[in-house]
Design a protein around this motif. Structure first.
Motif, PDB file in Angstrom:
ATOM      1  N   ASP A 140       0.839  -1.192   0.000  1.00 32.52           N
ATOM      2  CA  ASP A 140       0.000   0.000   0.000  1.00 32.52           C
ATOM      3  C   ASP A 140       0.883   1.255   0.000  1.00 32.52           C
ATOM      4  OD1 ASP A 140       0.709   0.766   2.664  1.00 32.52           O
ATOM      5  OD2 ASP A 140      -0.881  -0.468   3.494  1.00 32.52           O
ATOM      6  N   PRO A 141       0.302   2.434  -0.201  1.00 32.49           N
ATOM      7  CA  PRO A 141       1.098   3.671  -0.289  1.00 32.49           C
ATOM      8  C   PRO A 141       2.001   3.917   0.919  1.00 32.49           C
ATOM      9  CG  PRO A 141      -1.084   4.069  -1.156  1.00 32.49           C
ATOM     10  CD  PRO A 141      -1.107   2.688  -0.575  1.00 32.49           C
ATOM     11  N   GLN A 142       1.562   3.558   2.119  1.00 28.57           N
ATOM     12  CA  GLN A 142       2.415   3.770   3.297  1.00 28.57           C
ATOM     13  C   GLN A 142       3.668   2.909   3.218  1.00 28.57           C
ATOM     14  OE1 GLN A 142       1.900   6.019   6.043  1.00 28.57           O
ATOM     15  NE2 GLN A 142       4.066   5.482   6.224  1.00 28.57           N
ATOM     16  N   GLN A 143       3.502   1.667   2.802  1.00 29.20           N
ATOM     17  CA  GLN A 143       4.667   0.785   2.661  1.00 29.20           C
ATOM     18  C   GLN A 143       5.611   1.310   1.589  1.00 29.20           C
ATOM     19  OE1 GLN A 143       1.973  -2.660   2.075  1.00 29.20           O
ATOM     20  NE2 GLN A 143       3.204  -3.728   3.607  1.00 29.20           N
ATOM     21  N   LEU A 144       5.045   1.772   0.486  1.00 29.76           N
ATOM     22  CA  LEU A 144       5.882   2.323  -0.589  1.00 29.76           C
ATOM     23  C   LEU A 144       6.590   3.592  -0.123  1.00 29.76           C
ATOM     24  CD1 LEU A 144       3.386   1.815  -3.559  1.00 29.76           C
ATOM     25  CD2 LEU A 144       5.540   0.588  -3.200  1.00 29.76           C
ATOM     26  N   MET A 145       5.908   4.398   0.656  1.00 34.89           N
ATOM     27  CA  MET A 145       6.516   5.620   1.154  1.00 34.89           C
ATOM     28  C   MET A 145       7.643   5.307   2.128  1.00 34.89           C
ATOM     29  SD  MET A 145       4.528   8.965   2.599  1.00 34.89           S
ATOM     30  CE  MET A 145       4.490   8.437   4.309  1.00 34.89           C
ATOM     31  N   ASP A 146       7.440   4.290   2.973  1.00 36.06           N
ATOM     32  CA  ASP A 146       8.483   3.882   3.913  1.00 36.06           C
ATOM     33  C   ASP A 146       9.732   3.404   3.183  1.00 36.06           C
ATOM     34  OD1 ASP A 146       6.809   4.499   6.015  1.00 36.06           O
ATOM     35  OD2 ASP A 146       6.145   2.429   6.333  1.00 36.06           O
ATOM     36  N   GLU A 147       9.543   2.873   1.983  1.00 29.62           N
ATOM     37  CA  GLU A 147      10.672   2.399   1.173  1.00 29.62           C
ATOM     38  C   GLU A 147      11.246   3.503   0.283  1.00 29.62           C
ATOM     39  OE1 GLU A 147       9.081  -0.771  -1.111  1.00 29.62           O
ATOM     40  OE2 GLU A 147       8.752  -2.104   0.610  1.00 29.62           O
ATOM     41  N   ASP A 148      10.700   4.720   0.414  1.00 26.16           N
ATOM     42  CA  ASP A 148      11.061   5.843  -0.447  1.00 26.16           C
ATOM     43  C   ASP A 148      10.826   5.484  -1.920  1.00 26.16           C
ATOM     44  OD1 ASP A 148      11.871   8.418  -1.035  1.00 26.16           O
ATOM     45  OD2 ASP A 148      14.004   7.905  -1.133  1.00 26.16           O
ATOM     46  N   ASN A 149       9.676   4.847  -2.152  1.00 20.74           N
ATOM     47  CA  ASN A 149       9.333   4.419  -3.500  1.00 20.74           C
ATOM     48  C   ASN A 149       7.886   4.799  -3.834  1.00 20.74           C
ATOM     49  OD1 ASN A 149       9.836   3.174  -6.001  1.00 20.74           O
ATOM     50  ND2 ASN A 149       9.013   1.211  -5.291  1.00 20.74           N
ATOM     51  N   ASN A 155       5.827   7.226  -5.752  1.00 18.36           N
ATOM     52  CA  ASN A 155       5.960   8.215  -6.820  1.00 18.36           C
ATOM     53  C   ASN A 155       4.860   8.005  -7.864  1.00 18.36           C
ATOM     54  OD1 ASN A 155       6.954   6.092  -8.635  1.00 18.36           O
ATOM     55  ND2 ASN A 155       8.829   6.192  -7.407  1.00 18.36           N
ATOM     56  N   TRP A 156       4.870   8.806  -8.905  1.00 16.91           N
ATOM     57  CA  TRP A 156       3.829   8.691  -9.936  1.00 16.91           C
ATOM     58  C   TRP A 156       3.782   7.289 -10.530  1.00 16.91           C
ATOM     59  CZ3 TRP A 156       4.135  13.659 -13.472  1.00 16.91           C
ATOM     60  CH2 TRP A 156       3.721  14.774 -12.728  1.00 16.91           C
ATOM     61  N   ASN A 157       4.954   6.697 -10.772  1.00 20.65           N
ATOM     62  CA  ASN A 157       4.993   5.386 -11.414  1.00 20.65           C
ATOM     63  C   ASN A 157       4.378   4.299 -10.535  1.00 20.65           C
ATOM     64  OD1 ASN A 157       6.236   6.318 -13.752  1.00 20.65           O
ATOM     65  ND2 ASN A 157       8.309   5.986 -12.958  1.00 20.65           N
ATOM     66  N   THR A 158       4.730   4.297  -9.235  1.00 22.76           N
ATOM     67  CA  THR A 158       4.181   3.266  -8.356  1.00 22.76           C
ATOM     68  C   THR A 158       2.687   3.502  -8.105  1.00 22.76           C
ATOM     69  OG1 THR A 158       4.988   4.518  -6.425  1.00 22.76           O
ATOM     70  CG2 THR A 158       6.369   2.723  -7.239  1.00 22.76           C
ATOM     71  N   MET A 159       2.272   4.781  -8.080  1.00 22.56           N
ATOM     72  CA  MET A 159       0.843   5.064  -7.948  1.00 22.56           C
ATOM     73  C   MET A 159       0.086   4.562  -9.170  1.00 22.56           C
ATOM     74  SD  MET A 159      -1.216   8.709  -7.693  1.00 22.56           S
ATOM     75  CE  MET A 159      -1.004   9.029  -9.464  1.00 22.56           C
ATOM     76  N   LEU A 160       0.631   4.824 -10.353  1.00 21.97           N
ATOM     77  CA  LEU A 160      -0.019   4.379 -11.585  1.00 21.97           C
ATOM     78  C   LEU A 160      -0.072   2.854 -11.656  1.00 21.97           C
ATOM     79  CD1 LEU A 160      -1.235   4.778 -14.374  1.00 21.97           C
ATOM     80  CD2 LEU A 160       1.093   5.040 -15.290  1.00 21.97           C
ATOM     81  N   ASP A 161       1.019   2.208 -11.272  1.00 24.67           N
ATOM     82  CA  ASP A 161       1.050   0.742 -11.297  1.00 24.67           C
ATOM     83  C   ASP A 161      -0.045   0.163 -10.403  1.00 24.67           C
ATOM     84  OD1 ASP A 161       2.445  -1.855 -11.931  1.00 24.67           O
ATOM     85  OD2 ASP A 161       2.668  -1.851  -9.738  1.00 24.67           O
ATOM     86  N   ALA A 162      -0.183   0.735  -9.193  1.00 25.40           N
ATOM     87  CA  ALA A 162      -1.232   0.260  -8.282  1.00 25.40           C
ATOM     88  C   ALA A 162      -2.614   0.563  -8.839  1.00 25.40           C
ATOM     89  CB  ALA A 162      -1.056   0.918  -6.911  1.00 25.40           C
ATOM     90  N   ALA A 163      -2.781   1.762  -9.405  1.00 26.16           N
ATOM     91  CA  ALA A 163      -4.094   2.155  -9.941  1.00 26.16           C
ATOM     92  C   ALA A 163      -4.532   1.233 -11.063  1.00 26.16           C
ATOM     93  CB  ALA A 163      -4.041   3.598 -10.420  1.00 26.16           C
ATOM     94  N   LYS A 164      -3.606   0.825 -11.912  1.00 26.56           N
ATOM     95  CA  LYS A 164      -3.938  -0.065 -13.027  1.00 26.56           C
ATOM     96  C   LYS A 164      -4.346  -1.454 -12.517  1.00 26.56           C
ATOM     97  CE  LYS A 164      -0.880   0.186 -16.467  1.00 26.56           C
ATOM     98  NZ  LYS A 164       0.441   0.397 -17.127  1.00 26.56           N
ATOM     99  N   LYS A 165      -3.624  -1.950 -11.521  1.00 27.35           N
ATOM    100  CA  LYS A 165      -3.916  -3.276 -10.990  1.00 27.35           C
ATOM    101  C   LYS A 165      -5.198  -3.301 -10.157  1.00 27.35           C
ATOM    102  CE  LYS A 165       0.924  -4.735 -10.959  1.00 27.35           C
ATOM    103  NZ  LYS A 165       2.136  -5.001 -10.117  1.00 27.35           N
ATOM    104  N   LEU A 166      -5.584  -2.145  -9.660  1.00 24.22           N
ATOM    105  CA  LEU A 166      -6.765  -2.079  -8.794  1.00 24.22           C
ATOM    106  C   LEU A 166      -8.002  -1.566  -9.515  1.00 24.22           C
ATOM    107  CD1 LEU A 166      -5.021  -0.745  -5.567  1.00 24.22           C
ATOM    108  CD2 LEU A 166      -5.757  -3.082  -6.057  1.00 24.22           C
ATOM    109  N   THR A 167      -7.896  -1.328 -10.808  1.00 19.70           N
ATOM    110  CA  THR A 167      -9.063  -0.998 -11.625  1.00 19.70           C
ATOM    111  C   THR A 167      -9.530  -2.307 -12.259  1.00 19.70           C
ATOM    112  OG1 THR A 167      -8.235   1.230 -12.058  1.00 19.70           O
ATOM    113  CG2 THR A 167      -9.914   0.370 -13.563  1.00 19.70           C
ATOM    114  N   VAL A 168     -10.581  -2.885 -11.681  1.00 17.48           N
ATOM    115  CA  VAL A 168     -10.952  -4.252 -12.060  1.00 17.48           C
ATOM    116  C   VAL A 168     -12.470  -4.430 -12.149  1.00 17.48           C
ATOM    117  CG1 VAL A 168      -8.870  -5.292 -11.066  1.00 17.48           C
ATOM    118  CG2 VAL A 168     -10.890  -4.957  -9.634  1.00 17.48           C
ATOM    119  N   ASP A 169     -12.834  -5.488 -12.858  1.00 14.59           N
ATOM    120  CA  ASP A 169     -14.232  -5.932 -12.936  1.00 14.59           C
ATOM    121  C   ASP A 169     -14.362  -7.134 -12.007  1.00 14.59           C
ATOM    122  OD1 ASP A 169     -16.725  -6.863 -13.561  1.00 14.59           O
ATOM    123  OD2 ASP A 169     -16.172  -7.588 -15.565  1.00 14.59           O
ATOM    124  N   ASN A 170     -14.838  -6.881 -10.811  1.00 17.08           N
ATOM    125  CA  ASN A 170     -14.890  -7.937  -9.796  1.00 17.08           C
ATOM    126  C   ASN A 170     -16.004  -8.952 -10.014  1.00 17.08           C
ATOM    127  OD1 ASN A 170     -12.675  -7.300  -8.049  1.00 17.08           O
ATOM    128  ND2 ASN A 170     -13.826  -5.550  -7.254  1.00 17.08           N
TER     129      ASN A 170
END
Length: 468
Positions: A203-212, A214-229
């Protein structure tokens, strides 16, 4: 008998001398430890008086002879509750009233009427209040129209931080506003912990703790979490939600860009940093399709979607929590900074607001009014009070630390305020089009950059006030 009386007198003298020595040692103002107490037989019997230290008396506060000091907000700022902060505020008011022999009175002036009421009362040589909280965007016209008191001479001995004082110049030479502090981090990213956990993503907190984070990691998560459940061929969960006019401002800031430069008076949403952010925003909507479309209300819908638990990430302000998230979102959630853009060396948040306290031109004893305003501020406890209030609305210690900017990683972009200059209105008119794919960001910006600059000139020249 006579011998016994003499012995008694001698003992009494020795005891008296010893007492004087003890008192002298106890009341010494030296930082060095006190010298050992002399033995009675070695007590000096000199009667030479000790030198008295001169104590400078504090200069008494000016006496304003019972004058009413009116302080205007667009709400009733009178502390009436039973909270600790309200009790402290009442104590400060009482102290100020006694110190300066005044009566503090809070006025509730309608938001949109404040600027006109100030200017008209100044023109009539009867300022309607001694201190006025000016709503966002109105200070430019009042400042350049000569309706406000310059405060430089009254802030030479102040507890207000230098960067806050400098920000009250609004790009000019003179100080016209009063502000006691700026909250370190008022806007960022809310995220749904359940959604990230179920997808097996950091999640964003874990990524922030790793200093990672950024726009790229946010976009990567957004793409993977845009789904037809549910498999009906329609997306029922999205990575992001937001209003285009909020996202544009936050993304430009997160890349180290500004919409406006107060020092030069230039509109800057066509800078490389800003254009990179606008192109990224365009791609989120049209290429990656990770932002849930609003159902007709750009202001209310994004927060509603997040509260329903169908959005993974929602950029927004802390002020939204109590009315839009608490008691609505049933899932665990958190709060982090906006992710870093490619050109940013640290986390940034936008700072477009121009609201401030001012002293109208013609107010008597402006120097004393500034001191009264300062004495009413809680310089010592504002951070503790802010933390206490955040503990009531944020879900965990990490989120509170982020909102307090405990690690100092968030920087506010001072010198880029644009509220009331007509800049955002011009930009919003084209972001509305390019998020729908009707035009490209470069085409849209080219269409309105000159109009935005003209709008700034109109405000700063006082043309708008002349027409009122």
């Amino acid at each position: 008998m006579l011998k016994k009386m003499m012995i008694s007198k001698i003992m009494l003298f020795v005891l008296f001398a010893t007492l004087i020595t003890l008192l002298s040692a106890c009341t010494s103002t030296s930082e060095k430890p006190a010298e050992p107490v002399a033995k009675p037989a070695e007590v000096e019997t000199s009667t030479t008086p000790a030198k008295e230290e001169k104590v400078e008396e504090a200069e008494p506060a000016p006496n304003l002879n019972g004058r009413v000091i009116r302080i205007s907000h667009w709400w009733d700022a009178t502390p009436k509750g039973d909270s600790e902060s309200d009790e402290l505020a009442r104590e400060r008011i009482k102290m100020v009233e006694e110190k300066y022999n005044v009566k503090i009175k809070y006025l509730n002036t309608e938001y949109w009427s404040t600027s006109e009421k100030l200017s008209s009362s100044v023109l009539a040589n009867e300022p309607f209040a001694e201190i006025v909280r000016i709503p966002d965007g109105f200070i430019w016209g009042l400042m350049h129209g000569g309706f406000l008191t310059p405060l430089d001479d009254y802030l030479k001995d102040t507890r207000v931080e230098k960067d806050v004082i400098d920000s009250m110049r609004f790009g000019g030479d003179k100080i016209y506003g009063l502000e006691s502090w700026y909250s370190p981090n008022d806007s960022g990213m809310f995220y749904n912990k359940r959604i990230f956990k179920e997808a097996g993503l950091k999640d964003p907190q874990q990524l922030m703790d790793e200093d990672n984070w950024n726009w790229n990691t946010m976009l990567d998560a957004a793409k993977k979490l845009t789904v037809d459940n549910n498999g009906d061929g329609k997306m029922d969960q999205y990575g992001l939600a937001g209003a285009h006019y909020v996202l544009s401002e936050m993304l430009i800031a997160s890349n180290g860009g500004k919409l406006y430069d107060e020092q030069t008076g230039k509109v800057t949403f066509n800078s490389p940093e800003a254009m990179e952010a606008l192109n990224f925003l365009h791609s989120l909507y049209t290429e990656h399709k990770v932002i849930k479309a609003n159902g007709g209300n750009d202001w209310e819908d994004p927060a509603k979607y997040f509260g329903e638990g169908t959005i993974a990430m929602y950029p927004g302000g802390l002020w939204e929590i109590e009315g839009r998230i608490l008691d609505k979102l049933k899932d665990e959630w958190g709060y982090v900074y906006m992710p870093k853009g490619p050109q940013a060396q640290s986390y940034h948040e936008p700072f477009g607001q121009t609201a401030a306290y001012v002293i109208p031109k013609g107010v008597k004893d402006a120097d004393v009014i500034v001191k009264i305003w300062e004495d009413l501020q809680d310089f010592d406890n504002w951070q503790d009070n802010r933390r206490l209030s955040l503990e009531n609305i944020l879900p965990d210690e990490a989120s509170i630390a982020n909102a307090m900017n405990d690690d100092g990683k968030v920087q506010r972009l001072f010198g880029g305020r644009f509220g009331g200059l007509g800049i955002k209105e011009q930009l919003d008119s084209v972001t509305e089009k390019f998020v729908k794919g009707e035009i490209t960001p470069s085409t849209g910006v080219a269409q309105v950059i000159t109009k935005a600059q003209a709008a700034v000139k109109k405000v700063l020249s006082g043309e708008q006030d002349k027409k009122k």
